[in-house]
Design an enzyme around this catalytic site. Structure first.
Site, PDB file in Angstrom:
ATOM      1  N   ASP A 178      -7.934   4.149   1.085  1.00  0.00           N
ATOM      2  CA  ASP A 178      -7.007   4.342   2.192  1.00  0.00           C
ATOM      3  C   ASP A 178      -7.752   4.930   3.391  1.00  0.00           C
ATOM      4  OD1 ASP A 178      -4.843   4.774   3.848  1.00  0.00           O
ATOM      5  OD2 ASP A 178      -3.705   5.944   2.387  1.00  0.00           O
TER       6      ASP A 178
ATOM      7  N   CYS B 279       0.864  -1.178   0.000  1.00  0.00           N
ATOM      8  CA  CYS B 279       0.000   0.000   0.000  1.00  0.00           C
ATOM      9  C   CYS B 279       0.901   1.229   0.000  1.00  0.00           C
ATOM     10  CB  CYS B 279      -1.006  -0.019   1.155  1.00  0.00           C
ATOM     11  SG  CYS B 279      -0.326   0.293   2.791  1.00  0.00           S
TER      12      CYS B 279
ATOM     13  N   ARG C 148      -3.598  -0.332   5.551  1.00  0.00           N
ATOM     14  CA  ARG C 148      -4.164  -1.426   4.770  1.00  0.00           C
ATOM     15  C   ARG C 148      -3.249  -2.634   4.651  1.00  0.00           C
ATOM     16  NH1 ARG C 148      -5.423   2.021  -0.451  1.00  0.00           N
ATOM     17  NH2 ARG C 148      -3.534   3.027   0.351  1.00  0.00           N
TER      18      ARG C 148
END
Length: 144
Positions: free
Chosen positions: A117, A9, A15
């Protein structure tokens, strides 16, 4: 067999740590290594407190996680690189074109969707991200 999996990520604190822990817990002996990294990692930082809490609600411990940068040696050692959104795939393919074919989105079988996000968002965004991550992990496990 895909024995080394990297999940990527941006900062490697929200994440991808959740995805790494979930993939590692579910993959069992089908992979020898599951890691995560960031395209712009907050190197050395622990996982975001909301990511830690949401993961803990699912029996996953992120307390030892420390963010790391997606680097050439790390990427080259991986059989499968899963990204959380298109910007990560684009960055990897631009920076490391030799990785094409190993870079795929976690939600490849969900219309190649992005996982938003949750950084600096309300806790509900972390819950939603975890649910989407879980869906992607299950899709990949069915194909590994």
């Amino acid at each position: 067999m895909l024995s080394r999996i990297l999940i990527v990520c941006t900062g490697n604190i929200c994440r991808s740590p959740m995805a790494e822990a979930l993939m590692r817990a579910r993959v069992k002996d089908r992979a020898e290594q599951v890691q995560s990294a960031g395209t712009g990692a907050l190197v050395g930082h622990p996982a975001d407190p909301d990511a830690v809490a949401v993961a803990a609600e699912h029996g996953l411990d992120l307390s030892a996680h420390r963010a790391q940068q997606a680097s050439a040696p790390l990427l080259a050692a991986m059989d499968l690189i899963l990204t959380l959104d298109q910007s990560h795939s684009d960055w990897l393919n631009r920076q490391y074109p030799q990785l094409r074919g190993r870079v795929h989105k976690l939600l490849k079988w969900q219309n190649n969707a992005d996982i938003m996000d949750p950084y600096r968002q309300p806790r509900a965004a972390f819950v939603r991200a975890f649910e989407e991550i879980e869906l992607g992990v299950e899709d990949w496990l069915a194909r590994l």
